[in-house]
Design a protein around this motif. Structure first.
Motif, PDB file in Angstrom:
ATOM      1  N   GLY A   1      43.669  47.791 -50.173  1.00 42.35           N
ATOM      2  CA  GLY A   1      43.025  47.547 -51.458  1.00 42.35           C
ATOM      3  C   GLY A   1      43.821  48.017 -52.658  1.00 42.35           C
ATOM      4  O   GLY A   1      43.430  47.760 -53.805  1.00 42.35           O
ATOM      5  N   LEU A   2      44.936  48.701 -52.404  1.00 36.47           N
ATOM      6  CA  LEU A   2      45.752  49.212 -53.506  1.00 36.47           C
ATOM      7  C   LEU A   2      47.147  48.602 -53.472  1.00 36.47           C
ATOM      8  O   LEU A   2      47.673  48.273 -52.414  1.00 36.47           O
ATOM      9  CB  LEU A   2      45.864  50.739 -53.450  1.00 36.47           C
ATOM     10  N   ARG A   3      47.749  48.482 -54.660  1.00 33.41           N
ATOM     11  CA  ARG A   3      49.112  47.969 -54.797  1.00 33.41           C
ATOM     12  C   ARG A   3      49.904  48.969 -55.646  1.00 33.41           C
ATOM     13  O   ARG A   3      49.474  49.321 -56.749  1.00 33.41           O
ATOM     14  CB  ARG A   3      49.073  46.600 -55.499  1.00 33.41           C
TER      15      ARG A   3
ATOM     16  N   GLU B   1      56.998  60.918 -54.504  1.00 31.24           N
ATOM     17  CA  GLU B   1      57.294  60.201 -53.259  1.00 31.24           C
ATOM     18  C   GLU B   1      56.106  60.186 -52.298  1.00 31.24           C
ATOM     19  O   GLU B   1      55.710  59.128 -51.786  1.00 31.24           O
ATOM     20  CB  GLU B   1      58.515  60.828 -52.574  1.00 31.24           C
ATOM     21  N   GLU B   2      55.518  61.345 -52.085  1.00 31.48           N
ATOM     22  CA  GLU B   2      54.392  61.446 -51.150  1.00 31.48           C
ATOM     23  C   GLU B   2      53.197  60.612 -51.625  1.00 31.48           C
ATOM     24  O   GLU B   2      52.567  59.888 -50.844  1.00 31.48           O
ATOM     25  CB  GLU B   2      53.975  62.916 -51.002  1.00 31.48           C
ATOM     26  N   LEU B   3      52.906  60.696 -52.924  1.00 28.03           N
ATOM     27  CA  LEU B   3      51.774  59.960 -53.477  1.00 28.03           C
ATOM     28  C   LEU B   3      52.031  58.449 -53.447  1.00 28.03           C
ATOM     29  O   LEU B   3      51.138  57.658 -53.132  1.00 28.03           O
ATOM     30  CB  LEU B   3      51.524  60.438 -54.911  1.00 28.03           C
ATOM     31  N   ALA B   4      53.258  58.059 -53.754  1.00 28.85           N
ATOM     32  CA  ALA B   4      53.617  56.637 -53.741  1.00 28.85           C
ATOM     33  C   ALA B   4      53.475  56.052 -52.338  1.00 28.85           C
ATOM     34  O   ALA B   4      52.954  54.946 -52.165  1.00 28.85           O
ATOM     35  CB  ALA B   4      55.042  56.456 -54.248  1.00 28.85           C
TER      36      ALA B   4
ATOM     37  N   SER C   1      46.054  62.809 -54.171  1.00 33.12           N
ATOM     38  CA  SER C   1      45.741  62.053 -52.955  1.00 33.12           C
ATOM     39  C   SER C   1      44.255  61.742 -52.847  1.00 33.12           C
ATOM     40  O   SER C   1      43.870  60.664 -52.383  1.00 33.12           O
ATOM     41  CB  SER C   1      46.220  62.826 -51.722  1.00 33.12           C
ATOM     42  N   ARG C   2      43.404  62.659 -53.287  1.00 32.29           N
ATOM     43  CA  ARG C   2      41.960  62.437 -53.196  1.00 32.29           C
ATOM     44  C   ARG C   2      41.537  61.207 -54.007  1.00 32.29           C
ATOM     45  O   ARG C   2      40.651  60.452 -53.623  1.00 32.29           O
ATOM     46  CB  ARG C   2      41.239  63.691 -53.702  1.00 32.29           C
ATOM     47  N   LEU C   3      42.205  61.019 -55.145  1.00 34.34           N
ATOM     48  CA  LEU C   3      41.910  59.868 -55.995  1.00 34.34           C
ATOM     49  C   LEU C   3      42.368  58.573 -55.316  1.00 34.34           C
ATOM     50  O   LEU C   3      41.672  57.558 -55.367  1.00 34.34           O
ATOM     51  CB  LEU C   3      42.604  60.040 -57.352  1.00 34.34           C
ATOM     52  N   VAL C   4      43.523  58.613 -54.659  1.00 37.67           N
ATOM     53  CA  VAL C   4      44.021  57.433 -53.932  1.00 37.67           C
ATOM     54  C   VAL C   4      43.020  57.023 -52.851  1.00 37.67           C
ATOM     55  O   VAL C   4      42.673  55.840 -52.707  1.00 37.67           O
ATOM     56  CB  VAL C   4      45.395  57.718 -53.296  1.00 37.67           C
ATOM     57  N   THR C   5      42.539  57.995 -52.086  1.00 41.93           N
ATOM     58  CA  THR C   5      41.578  57.725 -51.015  1.00 41.93           C
ATOM     59  C   THR C   5      40.309  57.084 -51.563  1.00 41.93           C
ATOM     60  O   THR C   5      39.788  56.099 -51.008  1.00 41.93           O
ATOM     61  CB  THR C   5      41.230  59.040 -50.287  1.00 41.93           C
TER      62      THR C   5
END
Length: 239
Positions: free
Chosen positions: A162-164, A151-154, A107-111
């Protein structure tokens, strides 16, 4: 340089034939599978030759190598994929050139990706990297999240500006129940992709298979294969 171009053209033709044959064996159309050439450790001149030979997707796994190479090839019609484990302190640089990050696993990377993508005014495609060898830590030996964490990360990626969310990626594991069983590993990834698409129908990209096992990946249903050595030759040793 002509000799190198001829060498790359011959290697590309062999890989193309392997993918074509694998698609035929699986009853799939050739255009269902996209070749991504992994250019890590090879120079920008090779990337330029590959582009001249019709390659449109290239991949890198280290930002310090990829950033200057992407800059040197900025005039080419290429989609850049980042496939290595990505530290958050490299995210700003990677967002500058990568069209797709295939190694999203926390999640930190997604943020961090979302923040930098918004700043750069870009939309970055994201694949959740799945670790089929994940132990009690929930992470794999070469990065990735355990199947239970997809699931949670998706959902987080899908809801981040900004993300797809494009789909899933895996590397055939060297340990655990799928070690040496690439076809089974890739079939498991396809099952996970089916589950993901129930909630996120557009996330239909499945990146699996490399030089040694691309046939197993195509047979399982992969949409993208990542091939380096079979196209570029045996990698030079890094000093």
């Amino acid at each position: 340089m002509t000799d190198r171009k001829d060498e790359l053209a011959a290697n590309l033709a062999k890989v193309e034939q392997r993918i074509t044959d694998a698609c035929a064996s699986a009853g799939r159309a050739r255009d269902e599978v996209t070749l991504i050439v992994v250019t890590k450790t090879y120079p920008a001149s090779d990337v330029r030759l590959l582009s001249e030979l019709g390659v449109r997707h290239v991949a890198e796994n280290r930002d310090q190598d990829a950033a200057p190479k992407a800059a040197a090839c900025a005039d080419l019609p290429l989609a850049w994929h980042f496939v290595g484990q990505l530290q958050t302190n490299k995210v700003r640089s990677v967002v500058g050139y990568a069209d797709v990050v295939q190694s999203v696993d926390r999640s930190r990377l997604v943020t961090a990706l979302s923040k930098e993508a918004v700043k750069a005014g870009r939309e970055i495609g994201c694949l959740i990297q799945v670790a089929l060898d994940a132990g009690v830590s929930g992470r794999g030996e070469r990065g990735g999240v355990a199947p239970g964490g997809i699931e949670e990360l998706a959902d987080l990626v899908a809801g981040s500006p900004g993300l797809r969310l494009d789909g899933l990626m895996t590397v055939a594991p060297l340990t655990g129940e799928y070690a040496g069983r690439q076809r089974a590993a890739f079939e498991r990834l396809m099952d996970l992709s089916t589950d993901l698409r129930r909630a996120h129908p557009a996330a239909n990209m499945v990146s699996a298979g490399m030089s040694a096992d691309l046939e197993e990946a195509v047979a399982a249903g992969a949409t993208h294969v990542r091939v380096g050595t079979a196209v570029l030759g045996v990698r030079p040793r890094l000093g």
